[in-house]
Enzyme design. Structure first.
Site, PDB file in Angstrom:
ATOM      1  CG  LEU A   1      -5.701   0.790   7.460  1.00  0.00           C
ATOM      2  CD1 LEU A   1      -5.620   0.322   8.908  1.00  0.00           C
ATOM      3  CD2 LEU A   1      -5.642   2.308   7.385  1.00  0.00           C
TER       4      LEU A   1
ATOM      5  CD  GLU B   1      -1.142  -0.052   3.743  1.00  0.00           C
ATOM      6  OE1 GLU B   1      -2.371   0.032   3.549  1.00  0.00           O
ATOM      7  OE2 GLU B   1      -0.654  -0.147   4.882  1.00  0.00           O
TER       8      GLU B   1
END
Length: 285
Positions: free
Chosen positions: A206, A182
């Site tokens: 996340l 990410e």
């Protein structure tokens, strides 16, 4: 004067006091969320609070706040701070102990803090006015529980600073196998041959609320295929489009990775359609 919430009380920011023995200060021992609010309308409120509850449970912080209580705090902070375009920040730490010890203390009460801050106007699905991003890449050196939205963000901060120092607006990370994880403060996507592809959720990533809403909206609409799978850095560099998402950015187009143009170097038409779909449905969550 900004009005904040601290342990059941609304008061001016300047009057809010937290003990220096608070474990949020000493250890980064806490969980946080940021909920966008546009003219009093909250985006993804339910999923944000669910994620916060999951994070609190994961690190064993006991707090008996309902969704309705959190919503009342968010609504009150919006009203007390002029409504408009605001981010509502929720922060729960384990609380203050009489000594500094790594072990979870017993008999302490969680510290609950919240405040509102200005955010840009709602993004518009128009490639002619959107501000595209340029990003850098680097190996992901954070801890192994990135699925927990911890207040201990030094690893993320250092990665963000890496991109900032290189003149980029974000840093996309890859693991030791050369797989995209990410960004320092965003989820990341590639678009190839008309398909939106993003990394699957695991402890490296996340579970972003904008990610959740976007993928759900795209799947329900059905006009843009979606795939969750491992994405290599080579695929990132050869993508037709690249996007990043977060609560503050919504769906943001990327036109440059490590100084090289993405596709033709322009904002893509699939981004424009995806942002329009997101904008049309984001208040339903």
């Amino acid at each position: 004067m900004s009005i904040v919430y601290l342990n059941g009380e609304y008061l001016p920011m300047e009057e809010a006091k937290i003990s220096p023995m608070d474990r949020g200060f000493l250890f980064g021992d806490g969980i946080y969320e940021v909920v966008p609010s546009y003219n009093g309308k909250l985006v993804g409120f339910g999923p944000h609070i669910d994620r916060m509850d999951n994070g609190l449970a994961a690190i064993d912080i006991q707090l008996d706040y309902s969704h309705d209580q959190w919503r009342e705090i968010a609504t009150s902070l919006s009203e007390k701070n002029g409504a408009g375009n605001l981010g509502i920040y929720f922060h729960v730490s384990r609380g203050a102990d009489s000594k500094r010890s790594h072990a979870y203390p017993e008999g302490v009460s969680a510290t609950v803090f919240a405040f509102a801050f200005e955010i840009p106007p709602e993004p518009v699905a128009d490639r002619n006015v959107v501000k595209p991003y340029k990003v850098s890449t680097t190996q992901d050196l954070r801890w192994k529980r990135c699925n927990i939205k911890s207040t201990a963000l030094l690893g993320n901060v250092m990665h963000y600073q890496h991109g900032h120092s290189e003149g980029s607006g974000e840093t996309i990370l890859f693991n030791e196998r050369g797989e995209m994880t990410e960004g320092s403060a965003v989820n990341a996507y590639i678009i190839k041959d008309g398909k939106v592809i993003t990394s699957p959720l695991d402890e490296q990533i996340l579970p972003g609320i904008t990610r959740l809403i976007l993928l759900d909206v795209l799947r329900k609409d059905g006009s843009i295929p979606v795939e969750e799978r491992v994405v290599t850095m080579q695929e990132l560099r050869n993508a037709d489009e690249v996007w990043i998402t977060s609560s503050s950015k919504e769906v943001a187009p990327v036109i440059e990775v490590d100084g090289k143009a993405v596709g033709d170097g322009k904002v893509g038409d699939i981004w424009e359609k995806a942002q329009a779909l997101f904008s049309a449905h984001k208040y339903n969550y």
